[in-house]
Structure formats: C-alpha cells, structure tokens
Scaffold this motif. Structure first.
Motif, PDB file in Angstrom:
ATOM      1  N   ALA A 143     -34.128  26.003  69.297  1.00 29.00           N
ATOM      2  CA  ALA A 143     -34.495  25.686  68.029  1.00 29.00           C
ATOM      3  C   ALA A 143     -33.138  24.943  67.193  1.00 29.00           C
ATOM      4  O   ALA A 143     -32.462  25.802  66.590  1.00 29.00           O
ATOM      5  CB  ALA A 143     -35.103  26.768  67.337  1.00 29.00           C
ATOM      6  N   ALA A 144     -32.884  23.570  67.627  1.00 28.24           N
ATOM      7  CA  ALA A 144     -31.532  23.172  67.103  1.00 28.24           C
ATOM      8  C   ALA A 144     -31.310  23.403  65.528  1.00 28.24           C
ATOM      9  O   ALA A 144     -30.370  23.712  64.912  1.00 28.24           O
ATOM     10  CB  ALA A 144     -31.265  21.954  67.505  1.00 28.24           C
ATOM     11  N   PRO A 145     -32.521  22.834  64.831  1.00 24.72           N
ATOM     12  CA  PRO A 145     -32.325  22.904  63.411  1.00 24.72           C
ATOM     13  C   PRO A 145     -31.959  24.254  62.859  1.00 24.72           C
ATOM     14  O   PRO A 145     -31.088  24.553  61.910  1.00 24.72           O
ATOM     15  CB  PRO A 145     -33.701  22.459  62.782  1.00 24.72           C
ATOM     16  CG  PRO A 145     -34.184  21.638  63.845  1.00 24.72           C
ATOM     17  CD  PRO A 145     -33.941  22.336  65.094  1.00 24.72           C
ATOM     18  N   ALA A 146     -32.648  25.250  63.210  1.00 22.82           N
ATOM     19  CA  ALA A 146     -32.566  26.630  62.788  1.00 22.82           C
ATOM     20  C   ALA A 146     -31.136  27.227  63.209  1.00 22.82           C
ATOM     21  O   ALA A 146     -30.421  27.888  62.670  1.00 22.82           O
ATOM     22  CB  ALA A 146     -33.430  27.622  63.459  1.00 22.82           C
ATOM     23  N   ALA A 147     -30.558  26.779  64.505  1.00 16.95           N
ATOM     24  CA  ALA A 147     -29.285  26.960  64.932  1.00 16.95           C
ATOM     25  C   ALA A 147     -28.012  26.492  63.918  1.00 16.95           C
ATOM     26  O   ALA A 147     -27.185  27.104  63.786  1.00 16.95           O
ATOM     27  CB  ALA A 147     -28.946  26.740  66.360  1.00 16.95           C
ATOM     28  N   SER A 148     -28.192  25.227  63.840  1.00 16.06           N
ATOM     29  CA  SER A 148     -27.379  24.695  62.814  1.00 16.06           C
ATOM     30  C   SER A 148     -27.403  25.396  61.409  1.00 16.06           C
ATOM     31  O   SER A 148     -26.151  25.552  60.828  1.00 16.06           O
ATOM     32  CB  SER A 148     -27.684  23.089  62.507  1.00 16.06           C
ATOM     33  OG  SER A 148     -26.576  22.603  61.747  1.00 16.06           O
ATOM     34  N   ALA A 149     -28.682  25.547  60.781  1.00 11.65           N
ATOM     35  CA  ALA A 149     -28.544  26.149  59.404  1.00 11.65           C
ATOM     36  C   ALA A 149     -28.004  27.646  59.510  1.00 11.65           C
ATOM     37  O   ALA A 149     -27.332  27.950  58.699  1.00 11.65           O
ATOM     38  CB  ALA A 149     -30.110  26.130  59.118  1.00 11.65           C
ATOM     39  N   ALA A 150     -28.311  28.312  60.668  1.00 11.54           N
ATOM     40  CA  ALA A 150     -27.690  29.641  60.555  1.00 11.54           C
ATOM     41  C   ALA A 150     -26.092  29.794  60.728  1.00 11.54           C
ATOM     42  O   ALA A 150     -25.665  30.785  60.034  1.00 11.54           O
ATOM     43  CB  ALA A 150     -28.187  30.513  62.076  1.00 11.54           C
ATOM     44  N   LEU A 151     -25.529  28.830  61.301  1.00  6.45           N
ATOM     45  CA  LEU A 151     -24.268  28.776  61.631  1.00  6.45           C
ATOM     46  C   LEU A 151     -23.632  28.328  60.179  1.00  6.45           C
ATOM     47  O   LEU A 151     -22.672  28.951  59.815  1.00  6.45           O
ATOM     48  CB  LEU A 151     -24.021  27.716  62.504  1.00  6.45           C
ATOM     49  CG  LEU A 151     -24.100  28.089  63.882  1.00  6.45           C
ATOM     50  CD1 LEU A 151     -23.825  27.000  64.854  1.00  6.45           C
ATOM     51  CD2 LEU A 151     -23.004  28.959  64.384  1.00  6.45           C
ATOM     52  N   ALA A 152     -24.216  27.417  59.326  1.00  5.77           N
ATOM     53  CA  ALA A 152     -23.909  27.174  58.013  1.00  5.77           C
ATOM     54  C   ALA A 152     -23.865  28.241  57.047  1.00  5.77           C
ATOM     55  O   ALA A 152     -23.078  28.230  56.286  1.00  5.77           O
ATOM     56  CB  ALA A 152     -24.586  25.877  57.592  1.00  5.77           C
ATOM     57  N   GLU A 153     -25.027  29.031  57.336  1.00  4.73           N
ATOM     58  CA  GLU A 153     -25.291  30.153  56.211  1.00  4.73           C
ATOM     59  C   GLU A 153     -24.139  31.029  56.580  1.00  4.73           C
ATOM     60  O   GLU A 153     -23.281  31.806  55.679  1.00  4.73           O
ATOM     61  CB  GLU A 153     -26.418  30.602  56.558  1.00  4.73           C
ATOM     62  CG  GLU A 153     -27.674  30.001  56.130  1.00  4.73           C
ATOM     63  CD  GLU A 153     -27.917  29.812  54.711  1.00  4.73           C
ATOM     64  OE1 GLU A 153     -27.112  30.267  53.985  1.00  4.73           O
ATOM     65  OE2 GLU A 153     -28.744  29.182  54.348  1.00  4.73           O
ATOM     66  N   GLN A 154     -23.481  31.240  58.031  1.00  5.78           N
ATOM     67  CA  GLN A 154     -22.498  32.158  58.142  1.00  5.78           C
ATOM     68  C   GLN A 154     -21.226  31.862  57.621  1.00  5.78           C
ATOM     69  O   GLN A 154     -20.322  32.477  57.179  1.00  5.78           O
ATOM     70  CB  GLN A 154     -22.592  32.335  59.729  1.00  5.78           C
ATOM     71  CG  GLN A 154     -23.665  33.311  60.193  1.00  5.78           C
ATOM     72  CD  GLN A 154     -23.517  33.614  61.610  1.00  5.78           C
ATOM     73  OE1 GLN A 154     -23.039  34.148  62.674  1.00  5.78           O
ATOM     74  NE2 GLN A 154     -24.329  32.167  62.354  1.00  5.78           N
TER      75      GLN A 154
END
Length: 218
Positions: A143-154
């Motif tokens: 789930a690349a979109p979720a992975a990218s968003a999770a990193l940005a939120e962190q």
C-alpha cells in the motif's frame, strides 16, 4: 484488482473499472464496489464524488446480508469522510481494524487514519507508534500511498519537536515512496511534498523547499 491498481499508480484504470458499475446503475447492488469507489474518490480529493458513492454504499449495506468485512469497510470509509470529528475517526478506524482481515490491503489505511485522528487532536505521543505501525503494514501489503502518508505524518511530529534532521529523513523517505510508486499525480502527493518543503526549510535548503512546493502546487 482495483486496490493494487490504485496503489501501483494506475488510479485512472481503477476508476474506469468502477465507473462501469455506475454507468449501468449497478452500484447499490454491489455495496463493496460502492465502498471502494467512495474510498478512492475521497483519497483522490473529490469530496462530492466520494459522498455520492458513500450514499450508495450505505443504501446497499442496508439491504445486504450481515457481513462483518463489509461493515469494516464502511467504517473505514467513514474515517475518510470525517462526519463526526476526530473522536469519530478514531472510533471508526478501530472498528475497521477489528473487522478487516489480517492481510487486507486496507488495514494499513485504517491504522493511518487512527494515527491521523490522534495527531490532529494534538496527541502526537499516541499517534507516533500507530503511524509507525501503519508504515510497516503498508510496506507488507504493498500500500504505497498509505506508506508515503504515514512517513510524512511522522515527519510532521519531528518538525514540531524541532528535530530537523529526523524530519528531513522521514520526509525524504515519503517522497522516495511517491516516486517509486509513480504517485506524484495523486492528490495525497501535495501533502507529502508540502511536508518535505517544510523539512527542507528547517534544514536550510530553500532551493529544495521551492522544488517540493512547486510539485505540491502542481
């Protein structure tokens, strides 16, 4: 097939498949399809489309046989629509996690939305481990979109702590996931590039900040 198409940068292909049901008036007959259509429209930043598909999903759910996984998918959809504030987002995300299969590609998104619900309520210490877990699960299920968003939120959490280098590292990883997944045209990419621009400014790299901002605007 629609989820891997969306997660792999082929969102218009997935939308075309879903429109086939809408064009033939079949959406309410297949509430799982309606849920998926609403989720994608929400993630793409199309609120009126998302609300239309969500209404069809709820009507279809009301007439369908009891189905735990369908209920979980509808709960996840409610996190995107955010009708009941952050407490509602977290409650719906928890319900979605409880009902989704352990290998569901949407499990990472449920974790992501739970973390976002805490972060937007100023509870970074609660959000951080959940967002980290969301990133791990997203990597496992593709789930690349979720992975990218999770990193940005962190990265946002680290920016608020003034830990500039760590924020830059996380934002850089988020951008790398975008590029590897060919996701730069997704609405979520604007968020990721904006966070990366903030991190670049914090680490005294205005040129890189301008580059990310230009991508966010596009």
């Amino acid at each position: 097939l629609a989820f891997p198409a969306y997660a792999g940068g082929r969102v218009e292909t997935a939308r075309r498949w879903l429109r086939w049901f809408e064009d033939r008036g079949l959406v309410e007959r297949y509430p799982r399809v309606a849920v998926l259509g609403a989720q994608m429209e929400a993630l793409l930043g199309h609120p009126s489309n998302a609300e239309r598909w969500a209404a069809a999903a709820e009507r279809g759910q009301a007439t369908a046989a009891p189905d735990r996984t369908l209920d979980a998918s509808v709960a996840l959809l409610r996190t995107f629509l955010c009708h009941d504030g952050m407490a509602g987002v977290r409650a719906d995300a928890d319900a979605a996690r409880a009902g989704l299969a352990p290998d569901s590609p949407w499990l990472a998104t449920a974790l992501l939305m739970e973390g976002v619900g805490h972060l937007l309520d100023g509870q970074a210490e609660l959000a951080e481990p959940i967002l980290h877990r969301a990133g791990e699960v997203a990597g496992q299920v593709g789930a690349a979109p979720a992975a990218s968003a999770a990193l940005a939120e962190q990265a946002i959490i680290e920016l608020e702590r003034h830990r500039w280098q760590e924020a830059g590292r996380l934002a850089g990883r988020a951008v790398d996931v975008l590029r590897a997944g060919d996701l730069d045209d997704y609405a979520m990419a604007a968020f990721v590039h904006t966070v990366a621009a903030r991190a670049a400014l914090a680490t005294s790299d205005p040129g890189m900040a301008r580059e990310h901002l230009a991508r966010a605007i596009r």
